[in-house]
Write a protein that holds these residues in place. Structure first.
Motif, PDB file in Angstrom:
ATOM      1  N   LEU A   3       0.833  -1.211   0.000  1.00  0.00           N
ATOM      2  CA  LEU A   3       0.000   0.000   0.000  1.00  0.00           C
ATOM      3  C   LEU A   3       0.866   1.259   0.000  1.00  0.00           C
ATOM      4  CD1 LEU A   3      -2.778  -1.162   2.511  1.00  0.00           C
ATOM      5  CD2 LEU A   3      -3.017  -0.881   0.030  1.00  0.00           C
ATOM      6  N   LEU A   4       1.935   1.229   0.780  1.00  0.00           N
ATOM      7  CA  LEU A   4       2.815   2.408   0.815  1.00  0.00           C
ATOM      8  C   LEU A   4       3.468   2.658  -0.540  1.00  0.00           C
ATOM      9  CD1 LEU A   4       4.499   2.004   4.329  1.00  0.00           C
ATOM     10  CD2 LEU A   4       2.859   3.776   3.621  1.00  0.00           C
ATOM     11  N   ASP A   5       3.647   1.576  -1.311  1.00  0.00           N
ATOM     12  CA  ASP A   5       4.294   1.705  -2.621  1.00  0.00           C
ATOM     13  C   ASP A   5       3.321   2.118  -3.728  1.00  0.00           C
ATOM     14  OD1 ASP A   5       6.633   0.984  -1.463  1.00  0.00           O
ATOM     15  OD2 ASP A   5       6.785  -0.996  -2.396  1.00  0.00           O
ATOM     16  N   LEU A   6       2.028   2.230  -3.418  1.00  0.00           N
ATOM     17  CA  LEU A   6       1.055   2.497  -4.483  1.00  0.00           C
ATOM     18  C   LEU A   6       1.388   3.724  -5.329  1.00  0.00           C
ATOM     19  CD1 LEU A   6      -2.521   1.587  -3.190  1.00  0.00           C
ATOM     20  CD2 LEU A   6      -0.950   0.295  -4.616  1.00  0.00           C
ATOM     21  N   PRO A   7       1.871   4.810  -4.748  1.00  0.00           N
ATOM     22  CA  PRO A   7       2.171   5.980  -5.592  1.00  0.00           C
ATOM     23  C   PRO A   7       3.163   5.658  -6.711  1.00  0.00           C
ATOM     24  CG  PRO A   7       2.124   6.617  -3.291  1.00  0.00           C
ATOM     25  CD  PRO A   7       2.023   5.111  -3.316  1.00  0.00           C
ATOM     26  N   GLN A   8       4.051   4.670  -6.491  1.00  0.00           N
ATOM     27  CA  GLN A   8       4.980   4.273  -7.552  1.00  0.00           C
ATOM     28  C   GLN A   8       4.398   3.124  -8.381  1.00  0.00           C
ATOM     29  OE1 GLN A   8       6.295   4.293  -4.109  1.00  0.00           O
ATOM     30  NE2 GLN A   8       6.510   6.485  -4.558  1.00  0.00           N
ATOM     31  N   LEU A   9       3.783   2.180  -7.698  1.00  0.00           N
ATOM     32  CA  LEU A   9       3.315   0.957  -8.359  1.00  0.00           C
ATOM     33  C   LEU A   9       2.077   1.208  -9.215  1.00  0.00           C
ATOM     34  CD1 LEU A   9       3.921  -2.115  -8.382  1.00  0.00           C
ATOM     35  CD2 LEU A   9       2.360  -2.338  -6.447  1.00  0.00           C
ATOM     36  N   SER A  10       1.191   2.046  -8.718  1.00  0.00           N
ATOM     37  CA  SER A  10      -0.066   2.304  -9.414  1.00  0.00           C
ATOM     38  C   SER A  10      -0.469   3.749  -9.153  1.00  0.00           C
ATOM     39  CB  SER A  10      -1.143   1.342  -8.882  1.00  0.00           C
ATOM     40  OG  SER A  10      -2.374   1.577  -9.507  1.00  0.00           O
ATOM     41  N   PRO A  11       0.283   4.676  -9.764  1.00  0.00           N
ATOM     42  CA  PRO A  11       0.159   6.090  -9.389  1.00  0.00           C
ATOM     43  C   PRO A  11      -1.239   6.675  -9.570  1.00  0.00           C
ATOM     44  CG  PRO A  11       1.787   5.774 -11.160  1.00  0.00           C
ATOM     45  CD  PRO A  11       1.331   4.422 -10.742  1.00  0.00           C
ATOM     46  N   ALA A  12      -2.026   6.125 -10.500  1.00  0.00           N
ATOM     47  CA  ALA A  12      -3.342   6.722 -10.745  1.00  0.00           C
ATOM     48  C   ALA A  12      -4.424   6.200  -9.796  1.00  0.00           C
ATOM     49  CB  ALA A  12      -3.755   6.476 -12.199  1.00  0.00           C
TER      50      ALA A  12
END
Ligand SMILES: [Fe+2]
Length: 717
Positions: A121-130
């Motif tokens: 979840l913390l990585d979402l901005p990189q993993l799935s930015p939209a």
């Protein structure tokens, strides 16, 4: 006078917000011009439907015992950007498990640790930015324990976007896992939702995102009949408050079947679910049904761990299915780009010199592989971003495409050729008969229950009769016409984990071994469907019945010994064909090892997923040798496995050299002699989950990327 709970919905600046839906879990009221509402206390919560363009950290309030006239509630809304298109993420069945590390013996590890989910979840901005929010459709935790819920809530607490939680059956299991048959003849676990309500929150609620109404319901207690009446009453009120013009999606743990769908006040745009640990996207009467696999371990349909991005554009929904990056799957070193492999047609890697020709199927490959019939090849493909698949026919010599036929949902099964007709089962359970020469559709036999059929296993054919289905609904079709010749629905109640294996046909016997019920394999007559072997009664707890022989793969028939070799969970069993009695059973550590055993002159070769190959003595099942296989696979594909390992598909026995050729998920084919000694490797470069098919001097197979390959395997390296 009934007691009344009152409150207000205001902005952060204290400005009243009129027309906002507030619910007690049954009734839905709207705030007045001054932002106020009043509602009778009913359930344990008062919740606000977060409206489009607004967010709140506290969307529900737990009512104190005896709440009444003096109870005042304030919901404070904060404006949030919700322009179109709006993307959210669907994940499901996280199964947070705090148990001892050795509890899941397949991998010597836990299902999902809170840290894994937290990091993801913390990585979402990189993993799935939209992705601007996440919905998790149940089995949030594995045992429903307070410790697991604490781990879950900690994992989502710091998420950069809102995370909406839907309860599943495992979230109601803190009092145990006993099984029962539900009011809809479905095998489910018993459950108690009290701890969930105490520790997590409401089990049915709604919120709006960019004009799309999202409805969450509790499938498990609905199926158990604990609260289906009040859930449906709330839904009618909730949809009325949302207005007839507001499109909605329904999010439940299991895919809603007839008992839910037939009672909806109006059709949703789509449903989102989990529970089966599978990937299944179907369209039924204009409603998109999206069933998604687990994110951190492999699925029961042998999907790798996945997640889905869903984009709402104001009129419709688009899916972007993505394979979980290796980094999250105990395999940080693997450089292979997995993003769309296994979910869409995708050229995973440049050609290896071993590849004589390669044909890209319209969708991704799977573990079923292909059928070679004379000079033609037939293979299915899966397209997981929409309800679609294909059946394709190729010239076996050149790889030239002869025809391609579209299907209404993914084809995860192997087409079968019967006479001049190619019979194919879609994941929805629909069956099509296509002209082998042209691909023209000659007949379609609809699924008996498109909501609930999950066809993962290939049809089998003999004497022009095609047998397919699962033990709760087994059918024989006339290959020429698609006409149903017989149907058995009495062999088992319906369950979610049923269709691991294709039947095996020997003469006029159809051997149908399935897990979890009944507790012994089934043999029925090919022509009549009548039982040949005796059928034991289900025990009070159907799970107890299931624990005897958990058949998980298609049997092999040893005609020399008139016996079936049956792959079962963590074991292999040998059965007498005449009686169905077990001659021997040997245990393996591989968990779900669904590959069909290979019969060689020296013994039976079994595939132990995540481990390697093993040869068993024909008479005793004693282990003759064991060959360990290691390699850098990009993802696991066998059920519940978390760590990637190459071993999944069965080897093929090459009689001319008396060797075994084992395809691997690391893209390597390994050759072994019949003593289990390695004799060479062939680096194909594409993960292989399907077996090799001998074609003259070469081999055919389908990579997970949907590349159909003709391979010239020389001496190896
Ligand atoms: Fe689950």
């Amino acid at each position: 006078m009934p007691k009344i709970v009152t409150g207000r919905v205001i902005t952060a600046e204290g400005i009243p917000v009129p027309g906002i839906a507030v619910t007690n879990g049954r009734d839905v009221v709207a705030t007045g011009g001054d932002g106020s509402f009043s509602v009778e206390p009913f359930g344990p919560f008062i919740a606000v439907t977060r409206p489009t363009g607004w967010h709140t950290d506290h969307w529900f309030t737990r009512l104190p015992a005896g709440a009444g006239d003096s109870t005042e509630i304030t919901f404070e809304l904060h404006a949030t950007e919700q322009s179109l298109p709006y993307q959210f993420m669907h994940i499901t069945d996280t199964h947070i498990d705090m148990a001892a590390p050795d509890r899941w013996a397949f991998d010597k590890g836990r299902l999902t640790t809170p840290d894994q989910l937290k990091e993801f979840l913390l990585d979402l901005p990189q993993l799935s930015p939209a992705s601007r929010s996440v919905i998790v459709t149940g089995d949030l935790v594995d045992n429903g324990s307070p410790e697991e819920f604490a781990g879950l809530l900690d994992a989502v607490a710091d998420a950069p976007v809102p995370v909406n939680l839907v309860p599943g059956n495992h979230d109601h299991m803190h009092l145990g896992r006993s099984g029962r048959i539900s009011r809809n003849n479905y095998i489910v676990n018993d459950g108690n939702p009290e701890l969930y309500e105490e520790l997590v929150g409401p089990r049915w609620f709604s919120y709006d995102i960019a004009g799309l109404h999202v409805v969450v319901m509790d499938w498990h207690t609905h199926e158990l009949g604990l609260d289906h009446t009040v859930q449906e009453q709330w839904l009618r009120n909730d949809l009325a408050a949302a207005g007839d013009d507001t499109p909605y999606i329904l999010c439940m743990h299991d895919q809603p079947g007839h008992p839910v769908m037939d009672r909806l006040p109006r059709k949703p745009l789509a449903t989102f679910s989990g529970h089966w640990h599978t990937s299944r996207v179907v369209d039924i009467d204009g409603v998109l049904h999206v069933n998604s696999p687990t994110p951190f371990f492999a699925g029961l349909d042998y999907s790798p761990p996945m997640f889905r991005e869903v984009t709402w554009d104001g009129t419709g929904l688009q899916l972007n299915s993505r394979t979980m990056p290796a980094h999250y799957l105990h395999n940080p070193d693997h450089a292979f780009d997995v993003d769309k492999a296994t979910v869409a047609g995708y050229d995973a890697k440049s050609r290896s010199s071993l590849v004589r020709w390669r044909h890209q199927l319209a969708g991704a490959g799977h573990r079923a592989g292909l059928t070679l019939a004379g000079d033609r090849i037939f293979a299915g493909s899966q397209i997981e971003d929409r309800p679609a698949g294909t059946v394709e026919a190729l010239d076996a010599e050149s790889g030239r495409l002869l025809w391609s036929a579209a299907t209404g949902s993914a084809v995860k099964t192997r087409p079968v050729l019967a006479g001049g007709i190619v019979v194919v089962a879609e994941v929805s359970g629909a069956v099509a008969g296509l002209a082998a020469a042209t691909g023209e559709r000659l007949w379609t036999t609809p699924s008996t229950d498109p909501y609930r059929r999950f066809a993962w296993q290939s049809p089998v054919e003999s004497e022009g009769i095609v047998v397919l289905g699962d033990q709760s609904d087994l059918r024989a079709l006339d290959a020429a016409t698609g006409k149903v010749l017989w149907r058995r629905t009495d062999l088992s109640p319906h369950h979610n984990i049923v269709t691991h294996s294709s039947p095996a046909i020997v003469g006029s016997m159809v051997m149908v071994g399935f897990w979890p019920t009944p507790n012994s394999p089934i043999a029925v007559d090919l022509h009549t469907g009548e039982s040949i072997w005796p059928m034991p009664e289900l025990q009070d707890d159907p799970w107890d019945t299931a624990r005897n022989l958990r058949v998980t793969g298609t049997a092999a028939y040893d005609d020399g010994q008139d016996s079936f070799l049956v792959p079962a969970i963590s074991s292999t069993a040998k059965l007498d064909r005449k009686t169905g009695s077990v001659q021997w059973t040997v245990q393996h550590e591989g968990g779900y090892s669904p590959s069909t055993p290979v019969i060689t002159p020296a013994g039976y070769v079994v595939t132990v997923t995540g481990h390697g190959l093993r040869m068993l003595a024909k008479d005793t099942g004693g282990q003759l040798w064991d060959a360990t296989v290691d390699g850098l696979a990009p993802f696991p594909m066998t059920a519940y496995r978390m760590k990637a390992n190459p071993v999944m598909a069965a080897p093929v026995f090459e009689e001319s050299t008396e060797t075994l050729l084992l395809p691997g998920l690391d893209g390597v084919i390994r050759r072994f002699d019949l003593d289990g000694a390695p004799e060479g490797t062939y680096d194909v470069g594409v993960p292989l989950a399907a077996p090799l098919v001998a074609a003259g001097g070469s081999y055919l197979t389908v990579g997970v990327d949907g590349g159909l390959l003709a391979l010239d395997l020389g001496a190896g390296s």
